[in-house]
Design a protein around this motif. Structure first.
Motif, PDB file in Angstrom:
ATOM      1  N   ALA A  26       0.834  -1.191   0.000  1.00 17.93           N
ATOM      2  CA  ALA A  26       0.000   0.000   0.000  1.00 17.93           C
ATOM      3  C   ALA A  26       0.872   1.245   0.000  1.00 17.93           C
ATOM      4  CB  ALA A  26      -0.888  -0.019   1.236  1.00 17.93           C
ATOM      5  N   THR A  32      -0.727   8.346   1.461  1.00 19.44           N
ATOM      6  CA  THR A  32      -2.124   8.033   1.722  1.00 19.44           C
ATOM      7  C   THR A  32      -2.871   9.266   2.211  1.00 19.44           C
ATOM      8  OG1 THR A  32      -1.625   5.717   2.230  1.00 19.44           O
ATOM      9  CG2 THR A  32      -3.694   6.593   3.079  1.00 19.44           C
ATOM     10  N   ALA A 412      -6.045   4.203  -1.929  1.00 19.21           N
ATOM     11  CA  ALA A 412      -4.787   3.461  -1.869  1.00 19.21           C
ATOM     12  C   ALA A 412      -4.845   2.209  -2.731  1.00 19.21           C
ATOM     13  CB  ALA A 412      -4.461   3.092  -0.422  1.00 19.21           C
ATOM     14  N   ARG A 416      -2.312   1.398  -5.789  1.00 20.29           N
ATOM     15  CA  ARG A 416      -1.551   0.159  -5.796  1.00 20.29           C
ATOM     16  C   ARG A 416      -1.777  -0.623  -7.090  1.00 20.29           C
ATOM     17  NH1 ARG A 416      -3.142  -1.497  -1.156  1.00 20.29           N
ATOM     18  NH2 ARG A 416      -4.576  -3.177  -1.670  1.00 20.29           N
TER      19      ARG A 416
END
Length: 432
Positions: A26, A32, A412, A416
């Motif tokens: 992540a 984030t 996230a 990814r």
């Protein structure tokens, strides 16, 4: 150039973990938080198609901070930037759409939109009810991650931030992807492939939806004008009632789909969203106008349905002494995931979120003008789930709802998945 497929080595992921989110993990806490901040800022300041000036400025400023040189004003508010790796390799394009919808938000979120604008002559609320704020934030995050590893990259990545996917606010204007192509977005060098994603309430957060071949429908906007003869409502025999003819035509099209088209092999949806006619309760008007959408997955079936629709309208109108005129505009061809590219992308998506979390999507009747790009170069398009764990996607407000509030944890997941897929297509190798 033929795209080489190679999984990102673990060594590279570990080596880059401090500089940018690894493709196998992540995004780190700092990125984030940026994703959430970007998304909430964009959500609070939505803009309709071809009006995304503030959004484009946010994007361009971020890309410049990464050392890129974005081109702005394409189509007319689109932003494009190219990240060049240290070594030659494929050229992969990544696309995010930027525009919001004429929807008045009812989520109650602390960062809910209160924006207003004019859409086709009506004052409307403006909301990121489809999740394009999520798309922009995700691609900004992917750009930051890739910029941090440019010395390890072989090839180039083209970041495309596109206006007007939902359509421009005025009728007759060209949708964003087609306009960007017409204005030369690929003129300097055509990509070897293009990737796109869409957040989706129909999947759980952490899940990815994907399929090879036809995925999203073609979208046609049709307009049918029935011209009759105005008369007093108490004496319909003195005129020609276009409302009755319009209703007959609409019902006949549904019978046509049920009895003349093999919808088992080629699904078709034909829907009327507007029926406009008359100004007074006791006057039969001169004309009636119906407006709607046609969704198909096969070009031959699409052409056949339009031909039959036109014949039905003409014949019913002729029988009543009226005339009919059908206009059809294709806003987006069907989105078809290139089978060879899909074969390469699937393992990357599975590596990003786990094989059990990659769901084979059914055909989806919504449409996307990403297909315009995917008709020029091989394309792959996937869905990112936004329904939180423990909640049933079937009960959640869906995209385009004024209550749509996607789970921000999906940001996230999107980064990814897009990052892993891009690096695998580039054939990333360890530094040194």
């Amino acid at each position: 150039m033929r795209i080489r497929f190679q999984s990102l080595p673990l060594g590279l992921a570990l080596a880059l973990a401090c500089a940018a989110p690894a493709a196998t993990a992540a995004p780190d806490a700092a990125l984030t938080q940026k994703l959430v901040d970007w998304r909430r800022d964009l959500h609070q300041h939505p803009e309709l198609g071809n009006q995304e000036t503030r959004t484009a400025d946010v994007v361009a400023t971020h890309l410049r901070s990464l050392g890129l040189q974005p081109r702005t004003g394409i189509g007319p508010t689109g932003v494009v930037a190219v990240l060049k790796g240290a070594r030659p390799g494929p050229r992969i394009a990544l696309r995010a759409d930027m525009d919001a919808l004429p929807v008045t938000e009812q989520t109650g979120l602390p960062f809910a939109s209160t924006a207003r604008a004019t859409y086709r002559g009506q004052e409307v609320g403006v909301m990121h009810a489809c999740g394009h704020d999520m798309h922009v934030a995700i691609l900004m995050g992917v750009a930051e991650a890739l910029a941090g590893m440019r010395e390890q990259l072989a090839g180039e990545v083209v970041f495309i931030f596109q206006p007007a996917e939902e359509g421009p606010p005025e009728p007759g204007e060209v949708f964003g992807a087609r306009r960007m192509l017409d204005e030369g977005v690929f003129d300097d060098a055509k990509p070897d492939a293009i990737l796109g994603l869409h957040v989706w309430a129909g999947l759980q957060t952490g899940q990815i939806g994907f399929r090879s071949g036809p995925s999203l429908a073609s979208a046609d906007e049709w307009s049918l004008t029935i011209t009759g003869k105005q008369t007093h409502g108490s004496r319909p025999w003195d005129g020609v009632d276009p409302i009755t003819v319009g209703a007959q035509v609409l019902l006949a099209t549904q019978s046509m789909l049920a009895r003349q088209i093999n919808t088992v092999n080629a699904p078709v949806v034909l829907t009327a969203g507007q029926f406009q006619s008359g100004v007074r309760f006791n006057i039969i008007p001169d004309d009636a106008r119906l407006v709607g959408t046609l969704r198909t997955y096969d070009d031959a079936v699409r052409a056949d349905v339009i031909t039959r629709f036109d014949r039905i309208a003409t014949d019913y109108a002729h029988a009543a002494g009226a005339t009919a005129k059908l206009d059809v505009v294709n806003n987006a061809p069907a989105t078809v995931n290139d089978p060879e590219l899909a074969r390469r992308v699937l393992p990357s998506l599975q590596a990003a979120v786990g094989a059990d979390n990659v769901i084979e999507m059914p055909l989806v009747t919504v449409a996307e003008d990403f297909s315009q790009f995917a008709n020029v170069v091989p394309g792959a398009y996937f869905f990112v789930g936004t329904t939180p764990a423990g909640q049933d996607p079937a009960t959640m407000p869906i995209n385009h709802s004024p209550h749509y509030a996607p789970d921000e944890a999906a940001l996230a997941v999107g980064v990814r998945a897009m990052l892993r897929t891009t690096l695998d297509l580039l054939g990333a190798t360890p530094p040194g």
